[in-house]
Design a protein around this motif. Structure first.
Motif, mmCIF file in Angstrom:
data_model
loop_
_atom_site.group_PDB
_atom_site.id
_atom_site.type_symbol
_atom_site.label_atom_id
_atom_site.label_comp_id
_atom_site.label_asym_id
_atom_site.label_seq_id
_atom_site.Cartn_x
_atom_site.Cartn_y
_atom_site.Cartn_z
ATOM 1 N N SER A 1 0.830 -1.215 0.000
ATOM 2 C CA SER A 1 0.000 0.000 0.000
ATOM 3 C C SER A 1 0.858 1.256 0.000
ATOM 4 N N HIS A 2 1.953 1.223 0.745
ATOM 5 C CA HIS A 2 2.849 2.381 0.810
ATOM 6 C C HIS A 2 3.502 2.648 -0.541
ATOM 7 N N LEU A 3 3.983 1.619 -1.202
ATOM 8 C CA LEU A 3 4.656 1.793 -2.488
ATOM 9 C C LEU A 3 3.675 2.222 -3.577
ATOM 10 N N SER B 1 16.502 3.892 1.911
ATOM 11 C CA SER B 1 17.363 3.084 1.049
ATOM 12 C C SER B 1 16.554 2.575 -0.143
ATOM 13 N N VAL B 2 17.240 2.347 -1.240
ATOM 14 C CA VAL B 2 16.566 1.905 -2.457
ATOM 15 C C VAL B 2 16.063 0.474 -2.290
ATOM 16 N N LEU B 3 14.824 0.244 -2.688
ATOM 17 C CA LEU B 3 14.219 -1.084 -2.617
ATOM 18 C C LEU B 3 13.935 -1.602 -4.008
ATOM 19 N N ASN B 4 13.747 -2.892 -4.092
ATOM 20 C CA ASN B 4 13.377 -3.528 -5.356
ATOM 21 C C ASN B 4 12.390 -4.638 -5.030
ATOM 22 N N CYS B 5 11.135 -4.256 -4.883
ATOM 23 C CA CYS B 5 10.091 -5.184 -4.438
ATOM 24 C C CYS B 5 9.078 -5.406 -5.553
ATOM 25 N N ASP B 6 8.515 -6.602 -5.574
ATOM 26 C CA ASP B 6 7.436 -6.930 -6.507
ATOM 27 C C ASP B 6 6.114 -6.572 -5.828
ATOM 28 N N VAL B 7 5.570 -5.434 -6.181
ATOM 29 C CA VAL B 7 4.357 -4.943 -5.526
ATOM 30 C C VAL B 7 3.186 -5.878 -5.786
ATOM 31 N N GLU B 8 3.127 -6.472 -6.977
ATOM 32 C CA GLU B 8 2.009 -7.359 -7.306
ATOM 33 C C GLU B 8 1.969 -8.566 -6.375
ATOM 34 N N VAL B 9 3.145 -9.045 -5.961
ATOM 35 C CA VAL B 9 3.196 -10.182 -5.027
ATOM 36 C C VAL B 9 2.874 -9.709 -3.613
ATOM 37 N N ALA C 1 0.907 3.978 -3.112
ATOM 38 C CA ALA C 1 0.581 5.383 -2.854
ATOM 39 C C ALA C 1 1.743 6.297 -3.235
ATOM 40 N N GLY C 2 2.976 5.866 -2.969
ATOM 41 C CA GLY C 2 4.137 6.675 -3.331
ATOM 42 C C GLY C 2 4.273 6.851 -4.835
ATOM 43 N N LYS C 3 4.028 5.789 -5.588
ATOM 44 C CA LYS C 3 4.112 5.888 -7.046
ATOM 45 C C LYS C 3 3.002 6.782 -7.594
ATOM 46 N N LYS C 4 1.813 6.698 -7.026
ATOM 47 C CA LYS C 4 0.713 7.550 -7.474
ATOM 48 C C LYS C 4 1.021 9.019 -7.218
ATOM 49 N N TYR C 5 1.563 9.322 -6.045
ATOM 50 C CA TYR C 5 1.923 10.708 -5.721
ATOM 51 C C TYR C 5 3.014 11.209 -6.665
ATOM 52 N N HIS C 6 3.985 10.359 -6.982
ATOM 53 C CA HIS C 6 5.066 10.738 -7.894
ATOM 54 C C HIS C 6 4.506 11.082 -9.275
ATOM 55 N N GLN C 7 3.565 10.292 -9.765
ATOM 56 C CA GLN C 7 2.978 10.552 -11.078
ATOM 57 C C GLN C 7 2.156 11.832 -11.070
ATOM 58 N N GLU C 8 1.422 12.090 -9.980
ATOM 59 C CA GLU C 8 0.634 13.320 -9.902
ATOM 60 C C GLU C 8 1.527 14.555 -9.914
ATOM 61 N N GLU C 9 2.641 14.501 -9.197
ATOM 62 C CA GLU C 9 3.561 15.636 -9.188
ATOM 63 C C GLU C 9 4.203 15.831 -10.561
ATOM 64 N N ARG C 10 4.456 14.745 -11.258
ATOM 65 C CA ARG C 10 5.059 14.849 -12.591
ATOM 66 C C ARG C 10 4.087 15.475 -13.572
ATOM 67 N N GLU C 11 2.814 15.129 -13.478
ATOM 68 C CA GLU C 11 1.820 15.649 -14.418
ATOM 69 C C GLU C 11 1.533 17.132 -14.212
ATOM 70 N N LYS C 12 1.922 17.678 -13.058
ATOM 71 C CA LYS C 12 1.724 19.106 -12.823
ATOM 72 C C LYS C 12 2.725 19.961 -13.588
#
Length: 323
Positions: A154-156, A190-198, A158-169
């Motif tokens: 859920s955190h990741l 720290s940088v993560l590399n997680c499979d959000v779908e899983v 939401a973070g990706k959605k916020y990043h896209q909204e800021e980019r579209e502005k």
């Protein structure tokens, strides 16, 4: 090299042969002074099941082993204060009973034994603030922080959605330069590399599903009343900025646009009022409004005279001075 130093070198050499690259020894003039190692639980070759760890630092005294070394536990991951306090107590007891004997390897094994028993993250998931219970699906990041799979997903998201909204502005030409979204740890970034779908397929934390419905308790009501009384007392003493103040703010940050504002600030209003009173007093006494307004004053305003404009040849005309 003294006999005591030779004994320490032999002990350190045996320790390095066992732990190899997992131990770092600091030497001065080829004499060991301290060592440091990251201790993990005993899980065989399955490092994915190592959920906790701690860094053990041992500073050797000049009289070691006839005196106890200084032992420090640093950077605990997944261990709460109770577990650390228990390990410290056992280390102190071990050092007291082992004066005059090599104790470094035994200290490492003592810490390893304790964290193996506590190889389940203690504390709370910083996203949902619930603990980790048996049966919870949780993840250990590369930086040794722990989250429920459901919460981290859920955190990741939401973070990706916020990043896209800021980019579209941004304008199109700036969107191309906007950095790409990168998963980061909610605790240390720290940088993560997680499979959000899983991760998002995992169920919510067990404690959250078993939590009774929220209701306002008497303790919470009393806390609300206490906080309201504190706020009222601070407001009565003027300690709450902007509360009930209809005038300008105490601190006004001006910008170039404020210079063209029609409503002057409080300090400007006071200055204008003072100048107006001085001019009225001077007018009643037949005096100029201020010394600067007197004729001949260096700062006196110039007298307005007609301007001839441009002559027939297109050259600026001369300004007629006062007669």
């Amino acid at each position: 090299m003294t006999t005591a130093e030779e004994r320490v070198c032999e002990e350190i050499g045996a320790l390095e042969a066992i732990l190899m690259d997992d131990v770092v020894v600091r030497r001065v003039d080829n004499v060991p002074k301290s060592l440091e190692t990251v201790v993990h639980p005993s899980t065989g070759d399955d490092t994915e099941q190592q959920y906790v760890c701690v860094t053990l630092e041992v500073k050797l005294t000049p009289e070691y082993p006839d005196s106890s070394p200084v032992v420090i536990l640093k950077n605990p991951r997944g261990l709460d204060d109770c577990v650390l306090a228990s390990i410290h107590s056992q280390i102190f007891e071990k050092l007291s009973k082992s004066l005059g004997q090599p104790v470094l390897f035994e200290l490492i094994e003592l810490v390893r034994e304790n964290i193996t028993k506590s190889n389940l993250p203690s504390g709370q998931c910083v996203i949902c603030l619930y603990g980790f219970a048996n049966g919870d699906a949780f993840i250990k990041t590369q930086c040794y922080h722990y989250f429920h799979n459901h919460c981290l997903a859920s955190h990741l998201i939401a973070g990706k959605k916020y990043h896209q909204e800021e980019r579209e502005k941004l304008p199109n030409w700036q969107q191309a330069q906007f950095p790409q979204y990168q998963q980061t740890c909610p605790v240390c970034r720290s940088v993560l590399n997680c499979d959000v779908e899983v991760l998002k397929k995992a169920p919510p934390p067990i404690d959250s599903t078993n939590e009774p419905p929220f209701h306002l308790t008497d303790k919470m009501k009393q806390l609300q009343a206490d906080m309201a009384a504190i706020l009222a007392r601070q407001r009565a003493k003027g300690g709450v900025v902007g509360s009930g103040d209809s005038g300008p703010p105490p601190l006004t940050i001006t910008t170039p646009a404020d210079n063209n504002a029609t409503t002057p600030s409080r300090h400007v209003q006071a200055s204008i009022s003072g100048q107006g009173a001085a001019k009225e007093a001077g007018a009643r006494n037949g005096l100029p409004a201020s010394p600067d307004d007197a004729p001949g004053s260096p700062t006196a305003r110039p007298e307005k005279v007609p301007y001839r404009g441009f002559n027939r040849r297109g050259k600026p005309g001369r300004r007629r001075g006062p007669r």
